[in-house]
Design an enzyme around this catalytic site. Structure first.
Site, mmCIF file in Angstrom:
data_model
loop_
_atom_site.group_PDB
_atom_site.id
_atom_site.type_symbol
_atom_site.label_atom_id
_atom_site.label_comp_id
_atom_site.label_asym_id
_atom_site.label_seq_id
_atom_site.Cartn_x
_atom_site.Cartn_y
_atom_site.Cartn_z
ATOM 1 N N ASP A 141 38.560 4.601 39.566
ATOM 2 C CA ASP A 141 38.266 5.822 40.072
ATOM 3 C C ASP A 141 37.038 6.376 39.775
ATOM 4 O O ASP A 141 36.318 6.113 38.655
ATOM 5 C CB ASP A 141 39.399 6.818 39.906
ATOM 6 C CG ASP A 141 39.503 8.000 40.952
ATOM 7 O OD1 ASP A 141 38.859 7.847 41.994
ATOM 8 O OD2 ASP A 141 40.278 8.924 40.500
ATOM 9 N N GLU A 158 32.701 6.132 42.562
ATOM 10 C CA GLU A 158 33.810 5.238 42.812
ATOM 11 C C GLU A 158 33.373 3.830 42.665
ATOM 12 O O GLU A 158 34.031 3.013 42.064
ATOM 13 C CB GLU A 158 34.445 5.201 44.299
ATOM 14 C CG GLU A 158 34.803 6.741 44.367
ATOM 15 C CD GLU A 158 36.478 6.788 44.137
ATOM 16 O OE1 GLU A 158 37.015 6.082 43.357
ATOM 17 O OE2 GLU A 158 36.898 7.763 44.489
ATOM 18 N N ASP A 183 41.769 4.868 45.141
ATOM 19 C CA ASP A 183 42.272 5.666 46.238
ATOM 20 C C ASP A 183 41.023 6.116 47.002
ATOM 21 O O ASP A 183 41.155 7.070 48.071
ATOM 22 C CB ASP A 183 42.702 7.071 45.673
ATOM 23 C CG ASP A 183 41.810 7.526 44.510
ATOM 24 O OD1 ASP A 183 40.586 7.738 44.811
ATOM 25 O OD2 ASP A 183 42.292 8.029 43.447
ATOM 26 N N ASP A 223 42.022 8.045 37.238
ATOM 27 C CA ASP A 223 41.430 9.604 37.403
ATOM 28 C C ASP A 223 41.131 10.270 36.102
ATOM 29 O O ASP A 223 40.377 10.900 36.073
ATOM 30 C CB ASP A 223 42.444 10.331 38.622
ATOM 31 C CG ASP A 223 42.101 11.790 38.704
ATOM 32 O OD1 ASP A 223 41.349 11.971 39.559
ATOM 33 O OD2 ASP A 223 42.644 12.433 37.884
ATOM 34 N N HIS A 276 32.403 32.970 61.853
ATOM 35 C CA HIS A 276 31.746 34.113 62.925
ATOM 36 C C HIS A 276 33.024 33.943 64.108
ATOM 37 O O HIS A 276 33.853 33.326 64.165
ATOM 38 C CB HIS A 276 30.461 33.399 63.407
ATOM 39 C CG HIS A 276 30.584 31.987 64.020
ATOM 40 N ND1 HIS A 276 31.122 31.669 65.124
ATOM 41 C CD2 HIS A 276 30.451 30.749 63.521
ATOM 42 C CE1 HIS A 276 31.205 30.702 65.655
ATOM 43 N NE2 HIS A 276 30.777 29.911 64.612
ATOM 44 N N GLU A 286 25.562 25.854 60.081
ATOM 45 C CA GLU A 286 26.432 24.416 60.232
ATOM 46 C C GLU A 286 25.866 23.277 60.370
ATOM 47 O O GLU A 286 24.540 23.312 60.302
ATOM 48 C CB GLU A 286 27.077 24.818 61.868
ATOM 49 C CG GLU A 286 28.180 24.124 62.399
ATOM 50 C CD GLU A 286 29.139 23.924 61.303
ATOM 51 O OE1 GLU A 286 29.067 23.327 60.184
ATOM 52 O OE2 GLU A 286 30.487 24.002 61.956
#
Length: 469
Positions: A12, A53, A85, A134, A273, A349
């Site tokens: 991980d 990873e 994972d 992890d 918004h 955005e």
């Protein structure tokens, strides 16, 4: 015929910021007994989740090879089953996905060269089944935060990891029918019980069928707001205690186990918004499009949000995306509260490239392969030079860091878009990029994240629309 030695590698990697301070962990297990044979972990500085990873995979395969350096010659044949994972790493190393990102190609090549490809198999597992690796990765990141390197002698990852049982001889170790994940309960009883794992998911749509939930105009599910007592919202924004930045962080100095930072957090109230003409049509509307204004519905939503914040009286500062629909929404609130609006470019955005103005279905029809790759890999950009989720996450994280430093202890209204809000929530939870597809954000909805001085974050509210009724 030489004997066959079967090993399981669980690996991980993580990044607190993506990119941010990163580390990896890997454990090698005996495929016959489930016994831990080797552990590896390292703080690697600032990197992305995907790099971490891959580094974890490389470390795990290297450790497996080091245990049996004479495998295939004078020693036994070695068979290694990798369990991770990271869907990206598993699919790329299995040859089912192409490796496009230039940073991933050399790492994948290093991993492939450690052992003969025919002796290594790969399996994706849920994060809840990868606790040992992890925890090692989080221990490494904690060590880096404290200016040191991870030490095996100080690790408690194995003690806290879910227990494993021996694997039967049939099938590859760790496979779906006979893998270590199927029967971990035996050792759990011997150890007095393993910690129960919780996979935290937000929202309801699976990544395999996200529909148009990621693009800016998306408002899936019912558009009518759910009735909620406004006083309850105020209580939710004021009462939550600081939580760990990662639901899986095990180290004693992180999260609930740490001495809490009792100072006032920087609280970001995240306002999407109001509607534009593109919103109800569910069209991609990012930084590279026409920069539409609010529609009549959007202006009404902005006014209702302004009245809500005026009633609460908690907002002290307002920061907006530079795009018009956000500036108009922010101005409506600022006029009501008598505050100034500051602009931060990091809150804009995603640039959706050639997809700007198209519906999800139109993009699927015209750019099907590109869309599939974009949904599967956060490093993949939309057609025509748009931004990948990884690129968006980097600039949003930078904006977060700037604003938390500037507004420590204050409540700040951030007027922004779907992807930046989802990204801030995802980073606060240290959730994978695929978690973006499991969140719903309606137009003019409110979410809240608090950031504490010790680095912890608390997600307090998501997609509230009660103020729009």
């Amino acid at each position: 015929m030489s004997a066959v030695r079967r090993l399981v590698v669980e690996a991980d990697g993580g990044s607190r910021g993506n990119p941010g301070p990163a580390g990896y962990g890997a454990v090698v297990l005996d495929g016959a007994t489930g016994e831990t044979l080797a552990e590896a972990a390292e703080y690697i500085g600032v990197a992305t989740n995907n790099v971490a990873e891959y580094r974890g995979l490389i470390a795990g395969l290297t450790a497996a090879k080091a245990l049996f350096p004479d495998a295939g010659t004078t020693g036994p044949d070695l068979r290694v089953h990798v369990r991770m994972d990271s869907k990206l790493v598993v699919e790329q190393m299995s040859g089912r996905w192409k490796i496009k990102h230039p940073d991933m190609k050399p790492l994948a090549a290093r991993a492939a060269a450690i052992l003969p490809p025919s002796s290594v198999t790969y399996e994706w597992i849920p994060r809840a089944q990868n606790k040992h690796a992890d925890r090692l990765a989080n221990e490494a990141m904690d060590a880096g935060r404290d200016g040191r390197q991870w030490e095996a002698a100080a690790s408690t990852a194995e003690l806290d990891a879910p227990a494993r049982t021996p694997l039967p001889d049939r099938g590859p170790p760790g496979d779906a029918a006979a893998g270590a994940a199927k029967a971990r309960a035996a050792l759990a009883a011997a150890r007095g019980g393993a910690e129960a794992a919780t996979l935290f998911e937000v929202g309801g749509e699976a990544p395999e069928a996200p529909g148009p939930t990621v693009p800016e105009p998306t408002a899936p599910g019912p558009t009518a707001p759910e009735p909620t007592d406004v006083s309850a919202i105020a209580g939710a924004e004021a009462a939550a205690a600081p939580a760990s930045g990662s639901a899986a962080t095990p180290a004693p100095q992180v999260g609930w186990a740490a001495a809490p930072d009792l100072g006032a957090p920087a609280t970001f109230v995240l306002l999407r918004h109001g509607e534009t003409a593109l919103t109800p049509e569910k069209r991609f509307s990012g930084s590279g499009g026409t920069d539409p204004e609010l529609s009549a519905t959007g202006r009404d939503q902005a006014a209702r949000a302004a009245a809500h914040f005026a009633a609460l009286g908690t907002v002290q500062e307002i920061v907006s995306s530079p795009l018009r629909r956000c500036r108009e929404t922010a101005a409506a609130v600022a006029d009501r509260l008598g505050l100034e609006v500051r602009i931060d470019e990091g809150l804009r955005e995603t640039d959706f490239g050639a997809w700007e103005g198209l519906t999800f279905g139109e993009v699927r029809e015209r750019y099907g392969d590109d869309l599939t790759a974009w949904l599967a890999d956060p490093d993949t950009a939309p057609t025509g030079g748009g931004e990948s989720f990884t690129e968006v996450a980097a600039r949003v994280a930078a904006a977060r860091d700037r604003l938390t430093a500037r507004y420590a202890g204050r409540t700040v209204l951030l007027v922004t878009h779907v992807t930046p809000i989802k990204t801030l929530v995802r980073l606060a939870l240290e959730a994978p990029a695929q978690a973006m597809f499991r969140m719903e954000l309606s137009a003019a909805s409110i979410s809240t994240v608090a950031y504490y001085g010790d680095g912890n974050a608390s997600v307090r509210l998501l997609n509230d629309t009660s103020h729009l009724r």
